[in-house]
Design a protein around this motif. Sequence first.
Motif, PDB file in Angstrom:
ATOM      1  N   ARG A 228       0.824  -1.200   0.000  1.00 37.52           N
ATOM      2  CA  ARG A 228       0.000   0.000   0.000  1.00 37.52           C
ATOM      3  C   ARG A 228       0.860   1.252   0.000  1.00 37.52           C
ATOM      4  O   ARG A 228       1.998   1.241   0.451  1.00 37.52           O
ATOM      5  N   THR A 240      -9.693  11.040   5.719  1.00 35.55           N
ATOM      6  CA  THR A 240      -8.979   9.796   5.448  1.00 35.55           C
ATOM      7  C   THR A 240      -9.552   9.077   4.242  1.00 35.55           C
ATOM      8  O   THR A 240      -8.807   8.597   3.386  1.00 35.55           O
ATOM      9  N   CYS A 241     -10.864   9.005   4.167  1.00 34.43           N
ATOM     10  CA  CYS A 241     -11.541   8.246   3.112  1.00 34.43           C
ATOM     11  C   CYS A 241     -12.540   9.126   2.367  1.00 34.43           C
ATOM     12  O   CYS A 241     -13.756   9.053   2.621  1.00 34.43           O
ATOM     13  N   TRP A 277     -15.219   1.811   9.094  1.00 34.26           N
ATOM     14  CA  TRP A 277     -14.106   1.417   8.229  1.00 34.26           C
ATOM     15  C   TRP A 277     -13.076   2.530   8.114  1.00 34.26           C
ATOM     16  O   TRP A 277     -11.870   2.284   8.145  1.00 34.26           O
ATOM     17  N   LYS A 281      -9.089   2.591   9.074  1.00 33.45           N
ATOM     18  CA  LYS A 281      -8.070   2.888   8.069  1.00 33.45           C
ATOM     19  C   LYS A 281      -7.145   4.005   8.537  1.00 33.45           C
ATOM     20  O   LYS A 281      -5.941   3.962   8.290  1.00 33.45           O
ATOM     21  N   ARG A 284      -4.716   2.482  10.824  1.00 30.40           N
ATOM     22  CA  ARG A 284      -3.754   1.658  10.100  1.00 30.40           C
ATOM     23  C   ARG A 284      -2.722   2.518   9.382  1.00 30.40           C
ATOM     24  O   ARG A 284      -1.539   2.199   9.377  1.00 30.40           O
ATOM     25  N   TYR A 285      -3.171   3.625   8.788  1.00 34.27           N
ATOM     26  CA  TYR A 285      -2.230   4.524   8.112  1.00 34.27           C
ATOM     27  C   TYR A 285      -1.200   5.074   9.099  1.00 34.27           C
ATOM     28  O   TYR A 285      -0.012   5.150   8.801  1.00 34.27           O
TER      29      TYR A 285
END
Length: 305
Positions: A228, A240-241, A277, A281, A284-285
Amino acid sequence: MASSTIILVVRPRGRPIKNLPESITISPEDSAAQIFEKVALASKFPAHRLRVTKGSDGSPIPNTGDVTVYQTGLRNRSAIDVKDLGPQIAWRTVFVVEYLGPLFIHPLFYYGRPLIYGTSTPPSGLQKMTFIMVTLHFLKREFETLFVHRFSNATMPARNIFKNSAHYWLLSGLNLAYWSYSPSAPTARASNPLVIYLGIALFVVGELGNLSNHYTLKKLRRPGSTERGIPQGLGFNLVTCPNYMFETMAWAGIWLINWSLSTAVFIVVAAAQMAAWASKKEKRYRKEFGDKYKRKRFVMLPGIY
């Protein structure tokens, strides 16, 4: 790093796997994916149905060509635990089936109004617009599934297809379609033109922005790789998303067209799931990229969440 071969001790975990070898011989320079291939070949079991973990600490061994056996920490006589995950189904197949639900159900209710609602009155302009927007949305989803998305995992447990499909077949399929095309639905009456134009604008911007984000995410990962990168581009400096942000925006546009409570319920449920979600994320980033990643205060909706 030693280049000679090493022996890994293979141990079963959970349900028995017929013909599971007691050990495999492998080079430290081989990819971690070779572990799966060797175990699968010896046991005559599909590699994607197997989960392999380190016997020392239970950490998962990735089924990827980007990590070597040596990098996993496995050494000569290290133990690996192999678990049968049960029947599997491709993620891509699951996505295709999920989105086929609304694509089948909405035409059924739209064109079947005389049988379902007992009316000969043709659909209103807003009902026609709702039908077009929902159909375009899920056709876009199918296109992205087949030609844009790259999946971290090749498969999931086959039983999950029923749980995953229920969200789309029931909430955005049966529930949304039944109430949107009813003769007594808000879509059967006229609406403020300014509200209609705003709904169309939100839908178009949301769908195009979401598609752009998905192409950005696709470019971060090489074909066949789970590696990634840090996404940059439209909306990624805000949240983020942004793909979830644009998804919510598109559905808000549909809601402004039909004013249906069923659409509002679907948006709330979908937004809550996407928010969860997005939060994962972001974590996780931060963990994966450390100081290289610019931390985001909002993960999905600027100024809100």
